[in-house]
Design a protein around this motif. Structure first.
Motif, PDB file in Angstrom:
ATOM      1  N   THR A 102       0.851  -1.242   0.032  1.00 20.26           N
ATOM      2  CA  THR A 102       0.229   0.145   0.020  1.00 20.26           C
ATOM      3  C   THR A 102       0.656   1.279   0.059  1.00 20.26           C
ATOM      4  N   VAL A 103       0.460   2.235  -0.759  1.00 26.64           N
ATOM      5  CA  VAL A 103       1.060   3.604  -0.844  1.00 26.64           C
ATOM      6  C   VAL A 103       0.002   4.502  -0.289  1.00 26.64           C
ATOM      7  N   VAL A 104       0.441   5.349   0.913  1.00 30.48           N
ATOM      8  CA  VAL A 104      -0.847   6.200   1.506  1.00 30.48           C
ATOM      9  C   VAL A 104      -0.279   7.680   0.871  1.00 30.48           C
ATOM     10  N   MET A 105      -1.433   8.362   0.364  1.00 35.18           N
ATOM     11  CA  MET A 105      -1.065   9.552  -0.423  1.00 35.18           C
ATOM     12  C   MET A 105      -1.471  10.622   0.693  1.00 35.18           C
ATOM     13  N   LEU A 106      -0.395  11.313   1.024  1.00 43.48           N
ATOM     14  CA  LEU A 106      -0.398  12.256   2.186  1.00 43.48           C
ATOM     15  C   LEU A 106      -0.269  13.708   1.605  1.00 43.48           C
ATOM     16  N   GLU A 107      -0.714  14.665   2.249  1.00 44.91           N
ATOM     17  CA  GLU A 107      -0.704  16.115   1.867  1.00 44.91           C
ATOM     18  C   GLU A 107      -0.363  16.876   3.272  1.00 44.91           C
ATOM     19  N   GLY A 108       0.487  17.868   2.707  1.00 44.58           N
ATOM     20  CA  GLY A 108       1.050  18.900   3.902  1.00 44.58           C
ATOM     21  C   GLY A 108      -0.361  19.668   4.379  1.00 44.58           C
ATOM     22  N   ILE A 109      -0.893  20.282   3.398  1.00 40.51           N
ATOM     23  CA  ILE A 109      -2.128  20.971   3.465  1.00 40.51           C
ATOM     24  C   ILE A 109      -3.141  20.700   2.190  1.00 40.51           C
ATOM     25  N   SER A 110      -4.237  20.293   2.869  1.00 39.57           N
ATOM     26  CA  SER A 110      -5.290  19.782   1.805  1.00 39.57           C
ATOM     27  C   SER A 110      -5.617  21.167   0.725  1.00 39.57           C
ATOM     28  N   SER A 111      -5.662  21.067  -0.267  1.00 41.43           N
ATOM     29  CA  SER A 111      -5.865  22.235  -1.166  1.00 41.43           C
ATOM     30  C   SER A 111      -7.206  22.845  -0.984  1.00 41.43           C
ATOM     31  N   ASN A 112      -8.224  21.980  -1.114  1.00 40.03           N
ATOM     32  CA  ASN A 112      -9.530  22.644  -0.910  1.00 40.03           C
ATOM     33  C   ASN A 112     -10.082  22.789   0.378  1.00 40.03           C
ATOM     34  N   SER A 113      -9.688  22.229   1.427  1.00 40.82           N
ATOM     35  CA  SER A 113     -10.242  22.168   2.920  1.00 40.82           C
ATOM     36  C   SER A 113      -9.199  22.966   3.730  1.00 40.82           C
ATOM     37  N   ALA A 114      -7.787  23.249   3.253  1.00 40.01           N
ATOM     38  CA  ALA A 114      -6.924  23.912   4.162  1.00 40.01           C
ATOM     39  C   ALA A 114      -6.561  23.215   5.486  1.00 40.01           C
ATOM     40  N   ILE A 115      -6.682  21.825   5.424  1.00 35.74           N
ATOM     41  CA  ILE A 115      -6.665  20.977   6.472  1.00 35.74           C
ATOM     42  C   ILE A 115      -4.935  20.716   6.549  1.00 35.74           C
ATOM     43  N   HIS A 116      -4.375  21.373   7.960  1.00 34.01           N
ATOM     44  CA  HIS A 116      -2.878  20.955   8.038  1.00 34.01           C
ATOM     45  C   HIS A 116      -2.518  19.746   8.575  1.00 34.01           C
ATOM     46  N   TRP A 117      -2.135  18.915   7.610  1.00 34.20           N
ATOM     47  CA  TRP A 117      -1.759  17.311   7.947  1.00 34.20           C
ATOM     48  C   TRP A 117      -0.353  17.417   8.671  1.00 34.20           C
TER      49      TRP A 117
END
Length: 234
Positions: free
Chosen positions: A208-223
């Motif tokens: 499995t590869v997990v697609m992580l984001e630093g900041i979600s573009s549409n929701s501005a969630i800071h991961w």
């Protein structure tokens, strides 16, 4: 104008130009910037002229009262960056052959060196891409072709083009819903990590590869991407 250089003694194929060292050798040069300019045969005056007088003026880049840090589907590119890019184009127009043969590749490697220093990474671990979509396509196509990875985990907040790429390259894609109630309850990075451990990690295995984001573009969630990546690897 750029050529592939063959070393028949060891049958090693390298990318470079007629004037400069191959890129593989340029990126291995040790030392500070002065040492690099000397070893790479790169005119330091070129870089000085490109950046001379360039300053970031945030007030000039406001759109509707906002300053956009990224340039994509909305928001303007900083004027200072447009000025720098035009200076590079002017330098190329003055002497195209000299620019491509003597300036282009060592300058690209120098940019990688500067970016690597900022990210505390090895220059040999970085590549320059025209844009993020190009880079993700390259990464996912390589994963699909050269690894045992067959599954992708994405999120309901994942950027749309990333979802499409995952579906294009991998046979199995699972989307995990990120409910608004959960997001509102995240007061600290540790809260995100706990949610991730409960809802994502049980679905992760070695394929499995997990697609992580630093900041979600549409929701501005800071991961907290570093912490989530470490949890995934563990």
């Amino acid at each position: 104008f750029c050529t592939l250089l063959w070393h028949t003694a060891n049958m090693k194929q390298q990318f470079g130009s007629f004037f400069n060292k191959p890129v593989e050798e340029l990126i291995e040069i040790e030392g500070d910037d002065e040492e690099y300019f000397k070893e790479a045969g790169l005119d330091k005056g070129v870089w000085k002229s490109i950046g001379e007088g360039i300053t970031l003026r945030v007030d000039e880049d406001r759109v509707g009262g906002y300053v956009f840090l990224n340039h994509g589907a909305f928001g303007r590119c900083f004027k200072c960056l447009l000025e720098v890019s035009e200076r590079w184009r002017a330098l190329q127009r003055d002497q195209p052959l000299r620019f491509i043969d003597r300036t282009l590749l060592p300058s690209a490697v120098y940019s990688i060196r500067r970016l690597a220093a900022y990210l505390h990474a090895a220059p040999t671990s970085l590549l320059l891409f025209p844009n993020a979509t190009y880079g993700l396509n390259t990464l996912l196509s390589n994963i699909a072709a050269n690894t045992h990875i067959t599954k992708a985990l994405i999120f309901s907040t994942t950027y749309g083009s990333v979802k499409k790429m995952a579906h294009h390259y991998l046979p199995t894609v699972t989307q995990i819903d990120v409910p608004l109630a959960a997001v509102k309850a995240w007061a600290a990075p540790q809260d995100v990590v706990r949610w991730f451990a409960d809802n994502v990690l049980p679905q992760v295995d070695s394929s499995t590869v997990v697609m992580l984001e630093g900041i979600s573009s549409n929701s501005a969630i800071h991961w907290p991407a570093d912490a989530l990546a470490a949890a995934t690897k563990a």
